[in-house]
Design a protein around this motif. Structure first.
Motif, PDB file in Angstrom:
ATOM      1  N   PHE A  65       0.806  -1.223   0.000  1.00 32.56           N
ATOM      2  CA  PHE A  65       0.000   0.000   0.000  1.00 32.56           C
ATOM      3  C   PHE A  65       0.844   1.280   0.000  1.00 32.56           C
ATOM      4  O   PHE A  65       0.718   2.122  -0.885  1.00 32.56           O
ATOM      5  CB  PHE A  65      -0.956  -0.004   1.207  1.00 32.56           C
ATOM      6  CG  PHE A  65      -1.889  -1.176   1.199  1.00 32.56           C
ATOM      7  CD1 PHE A  65      -2.901  -1.267   0.259  1.00 32.56           C
ATOM      8  CD2 PHE A  65      -1.748  -2.202   2.113  1.00 32.56           C
ATOM      9  CE1 PHE A  65      -3.776  -2.353   0.234  1.00 32.56           C
ATOM     10  CE2 PHE A  65      -2.608  -3.299   2.105  1.00 32.56           C
ATOM     11  CZ  PHE A  65      -3.617  -3.371   1.160  1.00 32.56           C
ATOM     12  N   LEU A  66       1.723   1.439   1.015  1.00 32.55           N
ATOM     13  CA  LEU A  66       2.467   2.692   1.132  1.00 32.55           C
ATOM     14  C   LEU A  66       3.533   2.842   0.051  1.00 32.55           C
ATOM     15  O   LEU A  66       3.720   3.923  -0.501  1.00 32.55           O
ATOM     16  CB  LEU A  66       3.103   2.794   2.526  1.00 32.55           C
ATOM     17  CG  LEU A  66       2.124   2.920   3.705  1.00 32.55           C
ATOM     18  CD1 LEU A  66       2.887   3.005   5.023  1.00 32.55           C
ATOM     19  CD2 LEU A  66       1.222   4.132   3.541  1.00 32.55           C
ATOM     20  N   THR A  67       4.268   1.747  -0.255  1.00 28.65           N
ATOM     21  CA  THR A  67       5.343   1.847  -1.240  1.00 28.65           C
ATOM     22  C   THR A  67       4.854   2.242  -2.637  1.00 28.65           C
ATOM     23  O   THR A  67       5.451   3.109  -3.275  1.00 28.65           O
ATOM     24  CB  THR A  67       6.148   0.534  -1.320  1.00 28.65           C
ATOM     25  OG1 THR A  67       6.602   0.195  -0.023  1.00 28.65           O
ATOM     26  CG2 THR A  67       7.339   0.687  -2.247  1.00 28.65           C
ATOM     27  N   PRO A  68       3.788   1.640  -3.166  1.00 28.19           N
ATOM     28  CA  PRO A  68       3.318   2.061  -4.489  1.00 28.19           C
ATOM     29  C   PRO A  68       2.952   3.545  -4.550  1.00 28.19           C
ATOM     30  O   PRO A  68       3.252   4.222  -5.536  1.00 28.19           O
ATOM     31  CB  PRO A  68       2.084   1.178  -4.723  1.00 28.19           C
ATOM     32  CG  PRO A  68       2.344  -0.036  -3.908  1.00 28.19           C
ATOM     33  CD  PRO A  68       3.043   0.457  -2.677  1.00 28.19           C
ATOM     34  N   ALA A  69       2.314   4.046  -3.481  1.00 26.57           N
ATOM     35  CA  ALA A  69       1.964   5.470  -3.452  1.00 26.57           C
ATOM     36  C   ALA A  69       3.220   6.335  -3.445  1.00 26.57           C
ATOM     37  O   ALA A  69       3.310   7.342  -4.163  1.00 26.57           O
ATOM     38  CB  ALA A  69       1.118   5.767  -2.214  1.00 26.57           C
ATOM     39  N   LEU A  70       4.213   5.927  -2.659  1.00 27.34           N
ATOM     40  CA  LEU A  70       5.476   6.661  -2.585  1.00 27.34           C
ATOM     41  C   LEU A  70       6.193   6.641  -3.928  1.00 27.34           C
ATOM     42  O   LEU A  70       6.653   7.674  -4.430  1.00 27.34           O
ATOM     43  CB  LEU A  70       6.361   6.035  -1.496  1.00 27.34           C
ATOM     44  CG  LEU A  70       7.815   6.508  -1.418  1.00 27.34           C
ATOM     45  CD1 LEU A  70       7.881   7.992  -1.120  1.00 27.34           C
ATOM     46  CD2 LEU A  70       8.568   5.714  -0.347  1.00 27.34           C
ATOM     47  N   PHE A  71       6.276   5.465  -4.542  1.00 26.54           N
ATOM     48  CA  PHE A  71       7.031   5.342  -5.784  1.00 26.54           C
ATOM     49  C   PHE A  71       6.340   6.091  -6.926  1.00 26.54           C
ATOM     50  O   PHE A  71       7.006   6.678  -7.787  1.00 26.54           O
ATOM     51  CB  PHE A  71       7.212   3.868  -6.162  1.00 26.54           C
ATOM     52  CG  PHE A  71       8.298   3.653  -7.176  1.00 26.54           C
ATOM     53  CD1 PHE A  71       9.637   3.642  -6.784  1.00 26.54           C
ATOM     54  CD2 PHE A  71       8.011   3.484  -8.518  1.00 26.54           C
ATOM     55  CE1 PHE A  71      10.651   3.466  -7.705  1.00 26.54           C
ATOM     56  CE2 PHE A  71       9.015   3.306  -9.450  1.00 26.54           C
ATOM     57  CZ  PHE A  71      10.336   3.290  -9.048  1.00 26.54           C
ATOM     58  N   ALA A  72       5.004   6.090  -6.935  1.00 28.18           N
ATOM     59  CA  ALA A  72       4.268   6.820  -7.971  1.00 28.18           C
ATOM     60  C   ALA A  72       4.561   8.320  -7.888  1.00 28.18           C
ATOM     61  O   ALA A  72       4.803   8.981  -8.907  1.00 28.18           O
ATOM     62  CB  ALA A  72       2.775   6.563  -7.824  1.00 28.18           C
ATOM     63  N   PHE A 104      17.344   4.798  -8.945  1.00 31.58           N
ATOM     64  CA  PHE A 104      16.425   5.612  -9.746  1.00 31.58           C
ATOM     65  C   PHE A 104      16.145   6.948  -9.056  1.00 31.58           C
ATOM     66  O   PHE A 104      16.188   8.015  -9.670  1.00 31.58           O
ATOM     67  CB  PHE A 104      15.123   4.830  -9.957  1.00 31.58           C
ATOM     68  CG  PHE A 104      13.994   5.654 -10.509  1.00 31.58           C
ATOM     69  CD1 PHE A 104      13.953   6.003 -11.854  1.00 31.58           C
ATOM     70  CD2 PHE A 104      12.967   6.099  -9.687  1.00 31.58           C
ATOM     71  CE1 PHE A 104      12.908   6.771 -12.365  1.00 31.58           C
ATOM     72  CE2 PHE A 104      11.919   6.865 -10.180  1.00 31.58           C
ATOM     73  CZ  PHE A 104      11.894   7.204 -11.521  1.00 31.58           C
ATOM     74  N   VAL A 105      15.871   6.891  -7.764  1.00 27.56           N
ATOM     75  CA  VAL A 105      15.557   8.107  -7.008  1.00 27.56           C
ATOM     76  C   VAL A 105      16.774   9.021  -6.925  1.00 27.56           C
ATOM     77  O   VAL A 105      16.686  10.237  -7.160  1.00 27.56           O
ATOM     78  CB  VAL A 105      15.065   7.747  -5.586  1.00 27.56           C
ATOM     79  CG1 VAL A 105      14.923   9.003  -4.725  1.00 27.56           C
ATOM     80  CG2 VAL A 105      13.729   7.018  -5.658  1.00 27.56           C
ATOM     81  N   TYR A 106      17.943   8.460  -6.606  1.00 28.67           N
ATOM     82  CA  TYR A 106      19.150   9.275  -6.433  1.00 28.67           C
ATOM     83  C   TYR A 106      19.562   9.965  -7.727  1.00 28.67           C
ATOM     84  O   TYR A 106      19.961  11.132  -7.720  1.00 28.67           O
ATOM     85  CB  TYR A 106      20.312   8.420  -5.919  1.00 28.67           C
ATOM     86  CG  TYR A 106      20.133   7.902  -4.521  1.00 28.67           C
ATOM     87  CD1 TYR A 106      19.427   8.631  -3.573  1.00 28.67           C
ATOM     88  CD2 TYR A 106      20.669   6.669  -4.142  1.00 28.67           C
ATOM     89  CE1 TYR A 106      19.270   8.159  -2.290  1.00 28.67           C
ATOM     90  CE2 TYR A 106      20.512   6.191  -2.862  1.00 28.67           C
ATOM     91  CZ  TYR A 106      19.811   6.935  -1.939  1.00 28.67           C
ATOM     92  OH  TYR A 106      19.651   6.456  -0.666  1.00 28.67           O
ATOM     93  N   ILE A 107      19.519   9.236  -8.828  1.00 30.27           N
ATOM     94  CA  ILE A 107      19.927   9.818 -10.102  1.00 30.27           C
ATOM     95  C   ILE A 107      19.037  11.000 -10.460  1.00 30.27           C
ATOM     96  O   ILE A 107      19.511  12.069 -10.874  1.00 30.27           O
ATOM     97  CB  ILE A 107      19.903   8.748 -11.218  1.00 30.27           C
ATOM     98  CG1 ILE A 107      21.029   7.734 -10.987  1.00 30.27           C
ATOM     99  CG2 ILE A 107      20.060   9.392 -12.596  1.00 30.27           C
ATOM    100  CD1 ILE A 107      20.953   6.501 -11.870  1.00 30.27           C
ATOM    101  N   SER A 108      17.721  10.854 -10.273  1.00 32.77           N
ATOM    102  CA  SER A 108      16.806  11.948 -10.598  1.00 32.77           C
ATOM    103  C   SER A 108      17.000  13.128  -9.649  1.00 32.77           C
ATOM    104  O   SER A 108      16.948  14.289 -10.069  1.00 32.77           O
ATOM    105  CB  SER A 108      15.354  11.467 -10.554  1.00 32.77           C
ATOM    106  OG  SER A 108      14.995  11.010  -9.270  1.00 32.77           O
TER     107      SER A 108
END
Length: 419
Positions: free
Chosen positions: A136-143, A227-231
């Motif tokens: 639940f929480l991870t998909p919302a965070l990643f989106a 992915f997060v760090y590069i962006s």
């Protein structure tokens, strides 16, 4: 779940600052940062898997008292002393405070109570962590993070400018040391045990399968973090126009999001920050409670309550003060964690594993304390001739030489006894 555990406050606020400072040397700095903030945590998860999924396996060649003391110190650092309260503070500073007209200490106190109470409630349902966090929480965070990353790549808000400060001549090393701030190498050692527990509660009993799933979880988390760090590095590198005058990564991120999305961007950013910090705190509180309940007669649930209350109290110190105190501690203990991981993976090549572990870890700690003292502001100029002293990595070469020596010392002793 593993990705969400790792992605917390430091993972979001430090890359934009590093990207802005690195400027034209962003790629070099980012590679150094990825090494400590993605590579080492992944290798740490692998080491936990290789060691059998627990702290006792990682430290089997150390005296029991030393192993316990190391674990307690690391859990205190990633739990109530630094990482968990820092996550709560970042959630307040970036996810809640911007919506207040005249914020003061009372608002911080109230937010801390509510935030850590929510984390406590999630942590109490230990067996449902993978469902609540992973599904639940991870998909919302990643989106939310994916939306931000795509917007940054498609519509950068400025030109990449010249590097500043240490990033001019030491971009890779500076990026490498900035990766310490995520504390994810510590977290990997501790989350590994928690993830093993969750895997086994899902009905996986075989050690081979547990190891396989643990490594798979680590790889997925590492890919997401990269992915997060590069962006975020690219965001910082192209933020010179919109974030002029910003003093930290949080301000850079907030200014950039405002420029990209307007006032609605603050809501997006708040969702990202609060979710990232909440999932990490749940993981940290759960891991700490799980370990301390194994050391004492107090139950897991009792430790969850103690940890959550302590984190709420410490969070009221303030973000700047907490970060300034934590940096010397990180410089002292991070090299030890790195060496512990390396020795676990190299153990089978050592003729005398017990001697090798104790000697190499001891050397790394002694020289890491020199780096820590320097960062804390003490005059360590008498030791400035040490290799890499100016880079804050005086521990690296002595530790590496000791590790190589240990490949032969045990064998020499064994040959002497045999003859």
């Amino acid at each position: 779940m593993t990705f969400a555990f790792f992605l917390g406050a430091g993972n979001i606020i430090f890359p934009p600052q590093a990207g802005l400072m690195a400027g034209e040397h962003t790629l070099t700095a980012m590679l150094g940062f990825l090494l400590t903030a993605v590579g080492l945590p992944l290798i740490g998860i692998v080491a936990v898997a290789v060691a059998g999924g627990g702290w006792n396996g990682l430290t089997r060649d150390l005296p029991k008292s030393v192993a316990t003391m190391m674990a307690v110190l690391i859990f205190i650092i990633i739990g109530p002393a630094f990482a968990a309260p820092r996550a709560g503070l970042v959630a307040y500073e970036m996810g809640f405070k911007p919506f207040l007209t005249a914020p003061d200490q009372l608002e911080l106190t109230l937010f801390s109570i509510v935030f850590f109470a929510i984390a406590m409630l999630f942590s109490l349902s230990q067996g449902k962590l993978i469902d609540t966090i992973g599904k639940f929480l991870t998909p919302a965070l990643f989106a939310a993070l994916a939306i931000l990353a795509i917007a940054v790549m498609v519509s950068p808000q400025g030109e990449i400018v010249a590097a500043q400060g240490d990033y001019v001549d030491q971009a890779f090393t500076k990026g490498f040391l900035e990766g310490y701030n995520t504390m994810d190498t510590f977290a990997a050692l501790m989350f590994g045990m928690l993830i093993v527990d969750v895997i086994r509660k899902k009905g996986v009993e075989s050690d081979v399968d547990t190891c396989k799933y643990l490594i798979m979880a680590g790889v997925i988390a590492a890919a997401g973090l990269a992915f997060v760090y590069i962006s975020l590095f690219y965001l910082g590198a192209t933020a010179s126009t919109v974030a002029n005058g910003a003093t930290n990564g949080g301000e850079i991120l907030a200014s950039y999001v405002l420029a990209l999305f307007g006032p609605a961007g603050q809501v997006i950013l708040s969702v990202i920050i609060v979710l990232a910090c909440l999932t990490t705190v749940i993981g940290l509180v759960s891991a700490c409670a799980d370990y301390f309940s194994s050391l004492t007669r107090f139950s897991y649930k009792a430790w969850v309550v103690v940890m959550s209350v302590t984190c709420a109290v410490v969070a009221n110190v303030g973000l700047t003060q907490l970060i300034s105190v934590s940096i010397p501690v990180l410089f002292a203990l991070y090299p030890v964690a790195i060496v512990l991981i390396a020795m676990t993976l190299l153990r089978r090549f050592m003729p005398n594993p017990a001697l090798a572990f104790r000697t190499v870890l001891g050397v790394s700690l002694v020289f890491a304390l020199i780096d820590a003292a320097k960062v804390a502001g003490l005059d360590m100029s008498a030791l400035s001739s040490l290799p890499l002293f100016d880079f804050g990595m005086a521990w690296l070469i002595p530790t590496t030489l000791t590790l190589v020596a240990m490949k032969f010392v045990g064998r020499v002793e064994a040959n002497t006894v045999h003859s």
